[in-house]
Design an enzyme around this catalytic site. Structure first.
Site, PDB file in Angstrom:
ATOM      1  N   SER A 157       7.059  -8.901   3.337  1.00  0.00           N
ATOM      2  CA  SER A 157       6.857 -10.348   3.404  1.00  0.00           C
ATOM      3  C   SER A 157       7.828 -11.050   2.473  1.00  0.00           C
ATOM      4  CB  SER A 157       5.426 -10.695   2.999  1.00  0.00           C
ATOM      5  OG  SER A 157       5.363 -12.075   2.697  1.00  0.00           O
TER       6      SER A 157
ATOM      7  N   HIS B 180       8.436 -10.100   7.767  1.00  0.00           N
ATOM      8  CA  HIS B 180       7.241 -10.953   7.893  1.00  0.00           C
ATOM      9  C   HIS B 180       7.499 -12.287   7.182  1.00  0.00           C
ATOM     10  CE1 HIS B 180       2.827 -11.483   8.312  1.00  0.00           C
ATOM     11  NE2 HIS B 180       2.876 -12.066   7.123  1.00  0.00           N
TER      12      HIS B 180
ATOM     13  N   ASP C  49       5.930 -15.966   6.245  1.00  0.00           N
ATOM     14  CA  ASP C  49       4.658 -16.687   6.103  1.00  0.00           C
ATOM     15  C   ASP C  49       4.891 -18.186   6.118  1.00  0.00           C
ATOM     16  OD1 ASP C  49       2.621 -14.586   5.650  1.00  0.00           O
ATOM     17  OD2 ASP C  49       3.953 -14.053   3.995  1.00  0.00           O
TER      18      ASP C  49
ATOM     19  N   MET D 163       3.275 -21.769   5.779  1.00  0.00           N
ATOM     20  CA  MET D 163       2.071 -22.438   5.248  1.00  0.00           C
ATOM     21  C   MET D 163       2.318 -23.931   5.170  1.00  0.00           C
ATOM     22  SD  MET D 163       1.346 -19.943   2.044  1.00  0.00           S
ATOM     23  CE  MET D 163       1.298 -18.163   2.225  1.00  0.00           C
TER      24      MET D 163
ATOM     25  N   HIS E 136       4.090 -15.466  10.780  1.00  0.00           N
ATOM     26  CA  HIS E 136       2.646 -15.612  10.538  1.00  0.00           C
ATOM     27  C   HIS E 136       2.369 -17.085  10.260  1.00  0.00           C
ATOM     28  CE1 HIS E 136      -0.871 -14.556   7.540  1.00  0.00           C
ATOM     29  NE2 HIS E 136      -1.279 -15.294   8.554  1.00  0.00           N
TER      30      HIS E 136
ATOM     31  N   MET F  27       0.276 -20.091   9.286  1.00  0.00           N
ATOM     32  CA  MET F  27      -0.932 -20.557   8.590  1.00  0.00           C
ATOM     33  C   MET F  27      -0.859 -22.075   8.554  1.00  0.00           C
ATOM     34  SD  MET F  27      -0.887 -17.690   5.603  1.00  0.00           S
ATOM     35  CE  MET F  27       0.804 -17.248   5.958  1.00  0.00           C
TER      36      MET F  27
ATOM     37  N   MET G  35      -6.340 -10.124   7.888  1.00  0.00           N
ATOM     38  CA  MET G  35      -6.057 -10.547   6.517  1.00  0.00           C
ATOM     39  C   MET G  35      -6.915  -9.712   5.568  1.00  0.00           C
ATOM     40  SD  MET G  35      -3.684 -12.759   6.675  1.00  0.00           S
ATOM     41  CE  MET G  35      -3.597 -12.899   4.894  1.00  0.00           C
TER      42      MET G  35
ATOM     43  N   GLY H  80      -2.761 -17.640   1.789  1.00  0.00           N
ATOM     44  CA  GLY H  80      -2.246 -18.755   0.984  1.00  0.00           C
ATOM     45  C   GLY H  80      -1.308 -18.314  -0.131  1.00  0.00           C
TER      46      GLY H  80
ATOM     47  N   GLY I   3       0.748 -14.842  -2.267  1.00  0.00           N
ATOM     48  CA  GLY I   3       1.097 -13.442  -2.438  1.00  0.00           C
ATOM     49  C   GLY I   3       0.438 -12.923  -3.712  1.00  0.00           C
ATOM     50  N   GLY I   4       0.455 -11.625  -3.886  1.00  0.00           N
ATOM     51  CA  GLY I   4       0.020 -11.028  -5.143  1.00  0.00           C
ATOM     52  C   GLY I   4      -1.475 -11.039  -5.409  1.00  0.00           C
TER      53      GLY I   4
ATOM     54  N   ASP J  40      -2.487  -7.403   6.208  1.00  0.00           N
ATOM     55  CA  ASP J  40      -1.674  -8.292   5.366  1.00  0.00           C
ATOM     56  C   ASP J  40      -2.456  -8.748   4.131  1.00  0.00           C
ATOM     57  OD1 ASP J  40       0.095 -10.187   4.383  1.00  0.00           O
ATOM     58  OD2 ASP J  40      -0.103 -11.566   6.083  1.00  0.00           O
ATOM     59  N   GLY J  41      -1.916  -8.401   2.963  1.00  0.00           N
ATOM     60  CA  GLY J  41      -2.486  -8.890   1.705  1.00  0.00           C
ATOM     61  C   GLY J  41      -2.913  -7.778   0.768  1.00  0.00           C
ATOM     62  N   GLY J  42      -2.277  -7.729  -0.383  1.00  0.00           N
ATOM     63  CA  GLY J  42      -2.671  -6.751  -1.404  1.00  0.00           C
ATOM     64  C   GLY J  42      -2.345  -5.310  -1.043  1.00  0.00           C
TER      65      GLY J  42
ATOM     66  N   GLY K  66       4.304  -7.817   0.289  1.00  0.00           N
ATOM     67  CA  GLY K  66       5.177  -8.764  -0.393  1.00  0.00           C
ATOM     68  C   GLY K  66       5.386  -8.360  -1.835  1.00  0.00           C
TER      69      GLY K  66
HETATM   70  C1  DX5 Z   1      -0.724 -14.358   2.302  1.00  0.00           C
HETATM   71  C2  DX5 Z   1       0.391 -13.947   3.187  1.00  0.00           C
HETATM   72  C3  DX5 Z   1       0.913 -12.596   2.951  1.00  0.00           C
HETATM   73  C4  DX5 Z   1       1.498 -12.380   1.586  1.00  0.00           C
HETATM   74  C5  DX5 Z   1       1.234 -10.954   1.239  1.00  0.00           C
HETATM   75  O1  DX5 Z   1      -1.241 -15.552   2.739  1.00  0.00           O
HETATM   76  O2  DX5 Z   1      -0.023 -13.978   4.539  1.00  0.00           O
HETATM   77  O3  DX5 Z   1       1.853 -12.199   3.943  1.00  0.00           O
HETATM   78  O4  DX5 Z   1       2.867 -12.632   1.499  1.00  0.00           O
HETATM   79  O5  DX5 Z   1       1.623 -10.772  -0.050  1.00  0.00           O
HETATM   80  P1  DX5 Z   1       1.140  -9.564  -0.969  1.00  0.00           P
HETATM   81  O6  DX5 Z   1       1.644  -8.315  -0.325  1.00  0.00           O
HETATM   82  O7  DX5 Z   1       1.790  -9.899  -2.246  1.00  0.00           O
HETATM   83  O8  DX5 Z   1      -0.365  -9.630  -1.016  1.00  0.00           O
HETATM   84 ZN    ZN Z   2       1.361 -13.048   6.041  1.00  0.00          ZN
END
Ligand code: DX5
Ligand code: ZN
Length: 214
Positions: free
Chosen positions: A5, A30, A32, A34, A63, A65, A134, A139, A141-142, A172-174, A194
């Site tokens: 990401s 990927h 994102d 937003m 993606h 959002m 998800m 919203g 990363g990290g 996606d996420g963490g 990400g």
């Molecule tokens: C969050 C995004 C993710 C994000 C993932 O809303 O959709 O794609 O970048 O980031 P990590 O891998 O840092 O959780």
């Molecule tokens: Zn994403």
């Protein structure tokens, strides 16, 4: 597969980051999107997607959002999207939106927030190219991975099998090197990462490690 990401990349040197990804084992990139309304954060938009497209041959996975995602499908396709996913929670006409994406010639995905049950996909799963689960609240990363995701992967895998759907499962996420093996084993086909990629001293190696951690 792995889809790094871009949200955690260094935007001051995006060209260098894309070159790194081009030379890595990344399967998709990927991106994102937003809007500060559907999620409490703003990332980047269509001009950045176009710029990234010029720098890479890897498939672009968008993606969305954003509210009213269907209003922007065509613009993202023109900007170079290969895969587009939108949130079930943000769309009143999911079936129509999926058909529009197919007509535009891109792969269509639906995203589920952590609180949204898999059963809501029963009537659309056959039409989907992928489902994005998800594993954090969208919203940022990290964030910390939500453990309940494993159960949802299992449920989604069963639904896909039962309905003879060809949908891929994306998470996606963490995601990181520690939970990636368990996620692949549970049935995930493509992991988004990400933070775990871009905070690593060697992002190329991090991509390879996550991708091959089955
Ligand atoms: C969050 C995004 C993710 C994000 C993932 O809303 O959709 O794609 O970048 O980031 P990590 O891998 O840092 O959780
Ligand atoms: Zn994403």
């Amino acid at each position: 597969m792995i889809a790094p990401s871009l949200l955690s990349a260094n935007f001051a040197n995006l060209e260098k980051e894309i070159q790194m990804l081009n030379n890595s084992e990344a399967d998709w990139l990927h991106l994102d999107i937003m809007d500060g309304v559907f999620v409490p954060n703003i990332s980047f938009g269509i001009p950045i997607v176009s710029a990234v497209k010029k720098l890479t041959n890897k498939p672009l996975d968008i993606h969305l959002m954003i509210v009213k995602p269907e209003n922007y499908f065509e613009a993202f396709v023109q900007a170079g999207a290969d895969y587009i996913s939108f949130h079930l929670e943000g769309s009143n006409h999911v079936h129509r939106s999926v058909q529009i994406l197919k007509k535009l010639g891109v792969k269509a995905g639906i995203v589920l927030n952590p609180h949204t049950p898999i059963s809501l996909l029963e009537d659309t799963i056959k039409d989907l190219d992928y489902v994005l689960l998800m594993s954090v609240n969208p919203g940022y990363g990290g964030q910390k991975f939500i453990e309940h995701t494993y159960k949802k992967i299992e449920q989604l895998k069963n639904l896909i099998k039962k309905s003879s759907s060809k949908a891929l499962i994306q998470v996606d996420g963490g995601v990181n090197i520690h939970n990636a093996p368990k996620l692949y084993q549970a049935g995930a086909d493509i992991l988004v990462a990400g933070n775990a990629v871009f905070t690593d001293q060697n992002p190329t190696l991090a991509i390879s490690k996550i991708r091959n951690s089955k």
